[in-house]
Design a protein around this motif. Sequence first.
Motif, PDB file in Angstrom:
ATOM      1  N   GLU A  96     -27.013   1.067   1.802  1.00  0.00           N
ATOM      2  CA  GLU A  96     -28.180   1.631   0.943  1.00  0.00           C
ATOM      3  C   GLU A  96     -27.997   0.897  -0.445  1.00  0.00           C
ATOM      4  O   GLU A  96     -29.174   0.621  -0.862  1.00  0.00           O
ATOM      5  CB  GLU A  96     -27.569   3.115   0.732  1.00  0.00           C
ATOM      6  N   ARG A  97     -26.984   0.495  -0.774  1.00  0.00           N
ATOM      7  CA  ARG A  97     -26.771  -0.137  -2.203  1.00  0.00           C
ATOM      8  C   ARG A  97     -27.212  -1.433  -1.953  1.00  0.00           C
ATOM      9  O   ARG A  97     -27.952  -2.082  -2.792  1.00  0.00           O
ATOM     10  CB  ARG A  97     -25.406  -0.057  -2.628  1.00  0.00           C
ATOM     11  N   GLY A  98     -26.987  -2.284  -0.894  1.00  0.00           N
ATOM     12  CA  GLY A  98     -27.361  -3.721  -0.714  1.00  0.00           C
ATOM     13  C   GLY A  98     -28.821  -3.559  -0.436  1.00  0.00           C
ATOM     14  O   GLY A  98     -29.652  -4.493  -0.872  1.00  0.00           O
ATOM     15  N   ALA A  99     -29.515  -2.502   0.295  1.00  0.00           N
ATOM     16  CA  ALA A  99     -30.963  -2.644   0.322  1.00  0.00           C
ATOM     17  C   ALA A  99     -31.586  -2.612  -0.907  1.00  0.00           C
ATOM     18  O   ALA A  99     -32.528  -3.328  -1.397  1.00  0.00           O
ATOM     19  CB  ALA A  99     -31.332  -1.776   1.162  1.00  0.00           C
ATOM     20  N   HIS A 100     -31.088  -1.586  -1.767  1.00  0.00           N
ATOM     21  CA  HIS A 100     -31.783  -1.301  -3.302  1.00  0.00           C
ATOM     22  C   HIS A 100     -31.441  -2.517  -4.086  1.00  0.00           C
ATOM     23  O   HIS A 100     -32.679  -3.152  -4.585  1.00  0.00           O
ATOM     24  CB  HIS A 100     -31.225  -0.322  -3.698  1.00  0.00           C
ATOM     25  N   ILE A 101     -30.497  -3.213  -4.075  1.00  0.00           N
ATOM     26  CA  ILE A 101     -30.043  -4.492  -4.987  1.00  0.00           C
ATOM     27  C   ILE A 101     -31.013  -5.570  -4.282  1.00  0.00           C
ATOM     28  O   ILE A 101     -31.617  -6.332  -4.880  1.00  0.00           O
ATOM     29  CB  ILE A 101     -28.682  -5.038  -4.881  1.00  0.00           C
ATOM     30  N   GLY A 102     -31.126  -5.722  -3.094  1.00  0.00           N
ATOM     31  CA  GLY A 102     -31.807  -6.647  -2.263  1.00  0.00           C
ATOM     32  C   GLY A 102     -33.477  -6.817  -2.750  1.00  0.00           C
ATOM     33  O   GLY A 102     -34.136  -7.494  -2.713  1.00  0.00           O
ATOM     34  N   LEU A 103     -33.819  -5.078  -2.886  1.00  0.00           N
ATOM     35  CA  LEU A 103     -35.324  -5.117  -3.217  1.00  0.00           C
ATOM     36  C   LEU A 103     -35.470  -5.689  -4.420  1.00  0.00           C
ATOM     37  O   LEU A 103     -36.497  -6.390  -4.751  1.00  0.00           O
ATOM     38  CB  LEU A 103     -35.499  -3.475  -2.820  1.00  0.00           C
ATOM     39  N   LEU A 104     -34.811  -5.413  -5.308  1.00  0.00           N
ATOM     40  CA  LEU A 104     -34.754  -5.630  -6.670  1.00  0.00           C
ATOM     41  C   LEU A 104     -34.863  -7.350  -6.866  1.00  0.00           C
ATOM     42  O   LEU A 104     -35.545  -7.851  -7.541  1.00  0.00           O
ATOM     43  CB  LEU A 104     -33.961  -4.940  -7.735  1.00  0.00           C
ATOM     44  N   PHE A 105     -33.667  -7.694  -6.119  1.00  0.00           N
ATOM     45  CA  PHE A 105     -33.689  -9.256  -6.229  1.00  0.00           C
ATOM     46  C   PHE A 105     -34.914  -9.724  -5.609  1.00  0.00           C
ATOM     47  O   PHE A 105     -35.510 -10.972  -6.093  1.00  0.00           O
ATOM     48  CB  PHE A 105     -32.497  -9.808  -5.334  1.00  0.00           C
ATOM     49  N   ALA A 106     -35.280  -9.485  -4.369  1.00  0.00           N
ATOM     50  CA  ALA A 106     -36.544 -10.128  -3.783  1.00  0.00           C
ATOM     51  C   ALA A 106     -37.757 -10.013  -4.821  1.00  0.00           C
ATOM     52  O   ALA A 106     -38.551 -10.948  -4.938  1.00  0.00           O
ATOM     53  CB  ALA A 106     -36.813  -9.519  -2.545  1.00  0.00           C
ATOM     54  N   LEU A 107     -37.946  -8.830  -5.076  1.00  0.00           N
ATOM     55  CA  LEU A 107     -39.111  -8.677  -6.084  1.00  0.00           C
ATOM     56  C   LEU A 107     -39.065  -9.544  -7.323  1.00  0.00           C
ATOM     57  O   LEU A 107     -40.251 -10.141  -7.667  1.00  0.00           O
ATOM     58  CB  LEU A 107     -39.165  -7.140  -6.557  1.00  0.00           C
ATOM     59  N   THR A 108     -37.720  -9.513  -7.763  1.00  0.00           N
ATOM     60  CA  THR A 108     -37.557 -10.584  -9.181  1.00  0.00           C
ATOM     61  C   THR A 108     -38.060 -11.866  -8.782  1.00  0.00           C
ATOM     62  O   THR A 108     -38.853 -12.498  -9.692  1.00  0.00           O
ATOM     63  CB  THR A 108     -36.378 -10.534  -9.761  1.00  0.00           C
ATOM     64  N   ALA A 109     -37.572 -12.283  -7.669  1.00  0.00           N
ATOM     65  CA  ALA A 109     -37.741 -13.779  -7.304  1.00  0.00           C
ATOM     66  C   ALA A 109     -39.243 -14.062  -6.901  1.00  0.00           C
ATOM     67  O   ALA A 109     -39.746 -15.274  -7.387  1.00  0.00           O
ATOM     68  CB  ALA A 109     -37.021 -14.243  -5.886  1.00  0.00           C
ATOM     69  N   LEU A 110     -39.999 -13.112  -6.334  1.00  0.00           N
ATOM     70  CA  LEU A 110     -41.293 -13.337  -6.078  1.00  0.00           C
ATOM     71  C   LEU A 110     -42.240 -13.254  -7.557  1.00  0.00           C
ATOM     72  O   LEU A 110     -42.989 -14.142  -7.668  1.00  0.00           O
ATOM     73  CB  LEU A 110     -41.677 -11.980  -5.326  1.00  0.00           C
ATOM     74  N   LEU A 111     -41.811 -12.353  -8.367  1.00  0.00           N
ATOM     75  CA  LEU A 111     -42.512 -12.417  -9.710  1.00  0.00           C
ATOM     76  C   LEU A 111     -42.401 -13.583 -10.483  1.00  0.00           C
ATOM     77  O   LEU A 111     -43.133 -13.945 -11.306  1.00  0.00           O
ATOM     78  CB  LEU A 111     -42.022 -10.992 -10.561  1.00  0.00           C
ATOM     79  N   PHE A 112     -41.263 -14.244 -10.293  1.00  0.00           N
ATOM     80  CA  PHE A 112     -41.042 -15.421 -11.193  1.00  0.00           C
ATOM     81  C   PHE A 112     -41.434 -16.621 -10.489  1.00  0.00           C
ATOM     82  O   PHE A 112     -41.919 -17.605 -10.954  1.00  0.00           O
ATOM     83  CB  PHE A 112     -39.373 -15.887 -11.543  1.00  0.00           C
ATOM     84  N   SER A 113     -41.391 -16.633  -9.029  1.00  0.00           N
ATOM     85  CA  SER A 113     -41.709 -17.903  -8.256  1.00  0.00           C
ATOM     86  C   SER A 113     -43.449 -18.117  -8.147  1.00  0.00           C
ATOM     87  O   SER A 113     -43.811 -19.040  -8.202  1.00  0.00           O
ATOM     88  CB  SER A 113     -41.370 -17.908  -6.985  1.00  0.00           C
ATOM     89  N   GLY A 114     -44.259 -16.855  -8.101  1.00  0.00           N
ATOM     90  CA  GLY A 114     -45.519 -16.798  -8.080  1.00  0.00           C
ATOM     91  C   GLY A 114     -46.153 -17.861  -9.388  1.00  0.00           C
ATOM     92  O   GLY A 114     -46.964 -18.621  -8.822  1.00  0.00           O
ATOM     93  N   PRO A 115     -46.182 -17.203 -10.403  1.00  0.00           N
ATOM     94  CA  PRO A 115     -46.657 -18.119 -11.782  1.00  0.00           C
ATOM     95  C   PRO A 115     -46.122 -19.821 -11.502  1.00  0.00           C
ATOM     96  O   PRO A 115     -46.919 -20.472 -11.752  1.00  0.00           O
ATOM     97  CB  PRO A 115     -46.248 -17.696 -12.884  1.00  0.00           C
ATOM     98  N   LEU A 116     -45.130 -19.990 -11.049  1.00  0.00           N
ATOM     99  CA  LEU A 116     -44.540 -21.437 -11.098  1.00  0.00           C
ATOM    100  C   LEU A 116     -45.073 -21.917  -9.727  1.00  0.00           C
ATOM    101  O   LEU A 116     -45.487 -23.380 -10.047  1.00  0.00           O
ATOM    102  CB  LEU A 116     -42.914 -21.391 -10.746  1.00  0.00           C
ATOM    103  N   ILE A 117     -45.665 -21.437  -8.944  1.00  0.00           N
ATOM    104  CA  ILE A 117     -46.189 -21.970  -7.909  1.00  0.00           C
ATOM    105  C   ILE A 117     -47.619 -22.492  -8.146  1.00  0.00           C
ATOM    106  O   ILE A 117     -48.138 -23.544  -8.005  1.00  0.00           O
ATOM    107  CB  ILE A 117     -46.442 -21.076  -6.454  1.00  0.00           C
ATOM    108  N   VAL A 118     -48.304 -21.526  -8.920  1.00  0.00           N
ATOM    109  CA  VAL A 118     -49.631 -21.829  -9.227  1.00  0.00           C
ATOM    110  C   VAL A 118     -49.648 -22.920 -10.277  1.00  0.00           C
ATOM    111  O   VAL A 118     -50.372 -23.895 -10.275  1.00  0.00           O
ATOM    112  CB  VAL A 118     -50.456 -20.830 -10.220  1.00  0.00           C
ATOM    113  N   TRP A 119     -48.609 -22.907 -11.347  1.00  0.00           N
ATOM    114  CA  TRP A 119     -48.459 -24.103 -12.498  1.00  0.00           C
ATOM    115  C   TRP A 119     -47.782 -25.284 -11.868  1.00  0.00           C
ATOM    116  O   TRP A 119     -48.548 -26.453 -12.399  1.00  0.00           O
ATOM    117  CB  TRP A 119     -47.574 -23.569 -13.613  1.00  0.00           C
ATOM    118  N   THR A 120     -47.039 -25.337 -11.020  1.00  0.00           N
ATOM    119  CA  THR A 120     -46.669 -26.636 -10.229  1.00  0.00           C
ATOM    120  C   THR A 120     -47.574 -27.177  -9.379  1.00  0.00           C
ATOM    121  O   THR A 120     -47.770 -28.608  -9.063  1.00  0.00           O
ATOM    122  CB  THR A 120     -45.335 -26.590  -9.701  1.00  0.00           C
ATOM    123  N   GLY A 121     -48.492 -26.473  -9.029  1.00  0.00           N
ATOM    124  CA  GLY A 121     -49.902 -27.136  -8.253  1.00  0.00           C
ATOM    125  C   GLY A 121     -50.924 -27.522  -9.077  1.00  0.00           C
ATOM    126  O   GLY A 121     -52.041 -27.965  -8.787  1.00  0.00           O
ATOM    127  N   GLY A 122     -50.531 -27.587 -10.398  1.00  0.00           N
ATOM    128  CA  GLY A 122     -51.607 -28.290 -11.667  1.00  0.00           C
ATOM    129  C   GLY A 122     -52.546 -27.255 -11.814  1.00  0.00           C
ATOM    130  O   GLY A 122     -53.584 -27.729 -12.483  1.00  0.00           O
TER     131      GLY A 122
END
Length: 186
Positions: A96-122
Motif C-alpha cells: 500500500e505504501r509502496g504503491a502510493h510512493i510509486g504513484l507520486l514518483f512516476a507522476l513527478t517524473a512524467l511532469l518533469f520529463s514532459g516539458p524536457l522532451i519538447v524542449w530538447t526536441g528543439g
Amino acid sequence: MSSLPLQDTPNLYGRLSRLAHWGGALLVITMLAVGITFDEAARGSEFRASMKALHISLGASVWLLLIARILWRVKQNRAGLSPRPLSTVGWQLLLERGAHIGLLFALTALLFSGPLIVWTGGKPINIFGLLQLASPLTENKGLHTALEEGHELMANLLFGLLVLHIVGALRHGLGSLRRMSGPVRG
C-alpha cells in the motif's frame, strides 16, 4: 459534505485532499488516454499530431495543479494528518505504501520529463495555440530520445500502479472509497 473538514484527519481525507485526488485522477487518466492514443496513431498523421498537441497542452495546463497535489500529499503525510493506512501489518502495508510512493514518483517524473522532451526536441511548448513557452534548452537529439524512453517507462509504471491502486481500493471495499469520496457519518 459541509461537515467534512478542510484538512485530513487520521481517519478521513479532508475536502482539499478529496478534490485534489479525484481532480488529479481525472486529469492523469485523461493524459494517459491521450498519450496512448497519439503513441499508437500512425507516425506523420494529422490525427497523431493533434493528439500529441492536446497531450502537451493538457500537461502544460495542469502542471502546477498536479505539482501542488503532490506537495499537498507530502505535506499532509509529514504533518501526520493523512488517514492511517487501511492495511496495518506485513506485505500489504508495504504494498500500500509502496504503491502510493510509486504513484507520486512516476507522476513527478512524467511532469518533469514532459516539458524536457519538447524542449530538447528543439520546440517551444504550445498551450492550446494560446501561449508558447520558449525552450530554455538547445536541441539535443540524444537526450530527447532518452527522455522519451524514460517518459514512456514512467507512463507504463504509472498505469500499472493505478491498476494496483484501484484493485487495492476494491479489496478494501467501501472503507477506502468512503474515506476518499463518501459522506461523513457522525
